[in-house]
Design an enzyme around this catalytic site. Sequence first.
Site, PDB file in Angstrom:
ATOM      1  N   ARG B 290     -22.489  61.238  78.556  1.00 53.58           N
ATOM      2  CA  ARG B 290     -23.610  61.698  78.653  1.00 53.58           C
ATOM      3  C   ARG B 290     -23.668  62.875  79.502  1.00 53.58           C
ATOM      4  NH1 ARG B 290     -25.143  58.883  84.036  1.00 53.58           N
ATOM      5  NH2 ARG B 290     -24.802  60.944  85.001  1.00 53.58           N
ATOM      6  N   HIS B 294     -28.026  61.219  84.664  1.00 54.26           N
ATOM      7  CA  HIS B 294     -28.704  59.830  84.361  1.00 54.26           C
ATOM      8  C   HIS B 294     -29.973  60.038  84.026  1.00 54.26           C
ATOM      9  CE1 HIS B 294     -30.002  55.890  84.536  1.00 54.26           C
ATOM     10  NE2 HIS B 294     -30.762  56.037  85.559  1.00 54.26           N
ATOM     11  N   TYR B 303     -20.906  63.624  91.564  1.00 54.11           N
ATOM     12  CA  TYR B 303     -19.932  62.789  91.327  1.00 54.11           C
ATOM     13  C   TYR B 303     -19.229  62.999  90.150  1.00 54.11           C
ATOM     14  CZ  TYR B 303     -24.029  61.048  88.312  1.00 54.11           C
ATOM     15  OH  TYR B 303     -25.164  60.950  87.590  1.00 54.11           O
TER      16      TYR B 303
END
Lengths: 324, 393
Positions: B290, B294, B303
């Site tokens: 990805r 998100h 992160y």
Amino acid sequence: MPTINIVQAVNQALKEEMRRDDRIVVLGEDVGRDGGVFRATEGLYDEFGPDRVMDTPLAESGIIGTAIGMAIYGLNPVPEIQFLDFIYPAFDQIVTNLAKLRYRSGGQYSCHLVVRAPYGGGIKGGHYHSQSSEAYFTHTAGLKVVIPSSPYDTKGLLLSSLRDPDPIIFLEPKRIYRAVKGEIPEGEFTVPIGKARIAREGRDVSILAYGAMLHVAMDAAEAAKKNGVEADVVDLRTLVPLDIDAILSSVQKTGRVIIVHEAPRTSGFGAEISAQIAERAIEYLKGPILRVTGYDTPFPYTLEEYYLPSVPKVLKAIEKLMQY
Amino acid sequence: MNSSHYLIDSGRRNRRFLTQTEQQEEQESLSHIEGDMLQVISLEGKINAQLEPKLSVEDLKKLYKTMVLTRVLDTKCMNMQRQGRIGFYVPCAGQEAAQIGSAFAATAEDWIVPTYRDQGVALIRGLDLRKLIAHLMGNSSDSMMGKQMPNHWGFSEIHFMSVASPIAAQLPVATGIAMSMKLKKKDTIVLAYHGDGATSEGDFHAAYNFAGVYKAPVIFICENNGWAISVPVARQTAAATLAIKAEAYGFDGVRVDGNDILAVYKATKLAIDRARSGGGPTMIECLTYRMGPHSTSDDPTKYRTKEEIEFWKKRDPIERFKNYLELRGVWNQDFENKARTVVDEEINRAIEEEEKIPPPETSSIFKDVYAEEPASLREQEKEELSYESSSKE
């Protein structure tokens, strides 16, 4: 007219409709070879074979989830949850997919199916074979909740449910599966979803009940007669859609309301009925709306008879209301 | 039959003999792309001729144009969300090969059970771009009638199932659709999409288990993009791969380079052929990434490292395919320029048109709850409309 019990009524409705409609498939734990732990699906496997009567793996979310898929792709599945107490692993499938599919897709998809589950106490089943969790489902938009109390209604309502375009939670009061018998007409008949039944006419107090508690209400009504009290007993038959008109006409006649259900009192369906009566007919009320219900505890094993509503408890409520 | 032996590999690696430090290092590395996996176009652009699917030039061009369309649309949608023109968006950049390659192997009669990140799947299925934009805007042309937030689509005209947010909830439904196809003796199949996070859910287990038991014609496309919002795949499972999970359900799991569109297509095609001929389900774990957040509601720099993002930029699925097409003499700069111009125009036009469409009528709130609107809802609808008319006074 033949006399049958409730579990036979379920069986007949399924068998007869499966002969008429080859889209119907029954699935669940032990529903095939074993005929279901309560024998509700007995004989179906032999008549219709394993493709239409499926003994599934032991997984409620799988049973309901795959049934939803089958419904979307043109079948008319009737999943059985062995005890309503075991439905929680499937709760997400019911709330997330079953109830919302039509709405969330703007009507592009829908999934009609009838989830059958025996529910309620009185069989010495402890917490996990006794619960009445109908309120969770009545609180979920998109579901219909049907609860019969007699063989006639069971057969007629199940047939209507099998032909209804919406998802239905069909709760069978297992305590009276065999205890309550009744005559049913030969041949096909249906009972409409969303119509309550006046089980008994009376001018003094309205007792509203459904499922096994209808019989407690009826027995209490008979007993109250001795004190000169005539109770009007309304068998709700379906909680969603609720026949509020039938409730209101009873309330307007008597001015007194007692609601009886096995489920815990707090946020039980009685709270909803009570609120609707208060909103619509408060001027007719001669006293408070009373609830005779299960307690706000988990369902006890040894002392279940103390937990459940009973004729003396309903009589007490009648007395209190008549003296108010 | 023979090419189907590629499907047997579930990419097991023997972690048992790694030291604890090695295991830890592995978790923190970019390891989810390492290990055995099906690859047709290597990172260097080399082609495995034995595995190379025989696709026409027209098909190759269609695949490439759809990848570009999906990527450009993704960027525009992220921007539109930032500008307040749509409320939310879930980007799919980086996953185009996994989505488009897999879906291209299915026919129009096959069914898709997607996630909220599968816009590439919808586009290769020929979805009208305006329908996609209308949905993101929730206007009155939206097929969902504004009932769902962006990316929670469903388009019956391309057999593209309606999406719910709870992860993996679509999977038992996908298995059920496939079971129904089998019972009705259709030769269609279901492609069921899910991510790496979904493999931790109970419904993943239920769906795979039922699929295995009933030999349902369903192919699970696992888009392993490494991250479930902020949680890396190493925190989802202690298993060496996700693909090995299929084995426990009695069917094959295969690992595929999810950024290699031809590998994804090849594996899916083999799995579909097998399912169609009664061979039951397959899991295809597409190792992909990805590239973006998100959703428009999170910040992945919290992160993920810059190094990781750089690592994957070099593995961009569109670049990989472009190199292949150039080698095949299908791609040149002129083709690229033309493709991008067309895509830009198409998207801009669709956005412009859909922005003119008004929101749905208030009363639509109460429609499609049930097949027929019950009296209780008619009453609530009347109540809502009365507020509206009194606020206009």
